[in-house]
Design an enzyme around this catalytic site. Structure first.
Site, mmCIF file in Angstrom:
data_model
loop_
_atom_site.group_PDB
_atom_site.id
_atom_site.type_symbol
_atom_site.label_atom_id
_atom_site.label_comp_id
_atom_site.label_asym_id
_atom_site.label_seq_id
_atom_site.Cartn_x
_atom_site.Cartn_y
_atom_site.Cartn_z
ATOM 1 N N LYS A 73 -14.002 3.997 82.760
ATOM 2 C CA LYS A 73 -12.672 3.526 83.197
ATOM 3 C C LYS A 73 -12.678 2.561 84.380
ATOM 4 O O LYS A 73 -11.871 1.645 84.445
ATOM 5 C CB LYS A 73 -11.789 4.720 83.561
ATOM 6 C CG LYS A 73 -11.294 5.494 82.374
ATOM 7 C CD LYS A 73 -10.291 6.538 82.804
ATOM 8 C CE LYS A 73 -10.035 7.514 81.694
ATOM 9 N NZ LYS A 73 -9.018 8.489 82.030
ATOM 10 N N ASP A 109 -2.513 6.507 81.520
ATOM 11 C CA ASP A 109 -2.700 7.928 81.858
ATOM 12 C C ASP A 109 -1.506 8.516 82.613
ATOM 13 O O ASP A 109 -0.991 9.573 82.268
ATOM 14 C CB ASP A 109 -3.940 8.107 82.744
ATOM 15 C CG ASP A 109 -5.221 8.138 81.935
ATOM 16 O OD1 ASP A 109 -5.167 8.459 80.728
ATOM 17 O OD2 ASP A 109 -6.288 7.837 82.514
#
Ligand code: ATR
Length: 290
Positions: A73, A109
């Site tokens: 990420k 997210d």
């Protein structure tokens, strides 16, 4: 399943390591089939050192979209050509769209967590939110809730107190929302839980195969608290089971996964997927694992 794979079929994928356990292919392919979109979603195991090359491959092969998971990420942030404002602000990318060879990075997210709370009817406005953890997931959740959730305060509690302090400072600097931080020692945790309205576990504590563990002892929970666990395997973690026994409202992690996946689908295909179909596919996969 995808409708069929032909020369025109678009490809989306998830990259990360480990990746074999990922629910995303089942969830996204179910949504694609339901929407009648000619695309297929697959998983690639990609180590952090290979992230840049993998994304180069995405450009070369014309792969339409990617989800990026642990440990890629942060690396992905540096490898894309352009960043959506929210991803840049959070400092991590979990979704990429290939716009004719230009890779654009997004982060869904935190919005996934916010939508999961919204779907459960939990009001975040004016509430004090306790985030357990200070890693990547905690950062996306804390920053997004502070920015979009109209919360009154963000409380961070983490095993390594220094990391809690750092994240609390970052949230306060970036959003001007008031923060506090604590360690996870019983006295400190008691104080943190006692002052909060909504508790979100953003650590992996309680995740299978360590499903007997919990980040918060049952005796610290009280029924007025809403408890949200981003761990989705098992679906009802020890934390959620004990919260339910105490009488708390609970929100399970499948909800966040489904909502962040739905946001990614929308970024790639410009339309909202059927969230119910995505959730059903995920629950089906979880059952198979039992
Ligand atoms: P992710 O991207 O999934 O958030 P991460 O960045 O590695 O993963 O962060 C993991 C978080 O879970 C951290 O807050 C970590 O605490 P530390 O900062 O002290 O490392 C927390 N964590 C992991 N295992 C834990 C455990 N057994 N007990 C308490 N906290 C734990």
């Amino acid at each position: 399943m995808a409708l069929g794979i032909f020369a025109k079929t678009k490809v989306c994928c998830v990259i990360g390591d480990p990746i074999e356990h990922s629910m995303s292919p089942a969830v996204q392919n179910a949504a694609l089939a339901e929407a009648g979109i000619d695309a297929v979603y697959v998983a690639f195991k990609v180590r952090k050192e290979e992230c840049k090359r993998a994304l180069g491959g995405m450009r070369a092969l014309g792969i339409l979209g990617a989800n990026v998971t642990v440990p890629d990420k942060v690396e992905a942030l540096a490898c894309v050509d352009e960043l959506d404002a929210l991803a840049e602000w959070i400092g991590a990318v979990n979704t990429i769209k290939n716009d004719n060879g230009k890779l654009i990075g997004f982060n869904t997210d935190g919005l996934g967590a916010l939508n999961a709370l919204g779907e459960s009817g939990t009001e975040t406005r004016g509430k004090r939110i306790l985030v357990i953890g200070a890693g990547g997931a905690a950062k996306a959740v804390a920053l997004t809730l502070a920015k979009e959730g109209r919360v009154s305060e963000i409380v961070i509690a983490n095993r390594t107190r220094e990391n809690a302090k750092e994240l609390a400072r970052e949230v306060e600097d970036k959003t001007r929302v008031k923060t506090r931080f604590f360690g996870l020692g019983e006295g400190e945790l008691k104080k943190a839980v006692g002052m909060s309205d909504i508790l979100v576990n953003c650590t992996s504590v309680g995740m299978s195969p360590n499903s007997r563990e919990t980040p918060v002892p049952k005796n610290l929970l009280r029924r007025e608290l809403t408890v949200f666990d981003i761990v989705y395997n098992p679906l009802e973690t020890r934390l959620l089971r004990e919260a339910r026994e105490v009488g708390c409202k609970t929100v399970s992690g499948d909800s966040m996964l489904v909502h962040q996946g739905a946001k990614a689908f929308e970024i790639w295909f410009g339309r909202k997927p059927d969230v119910g179909v995505m959730r059903e596919a995920m629950l089906g996969e979880l059952k198979k694992k039992k």
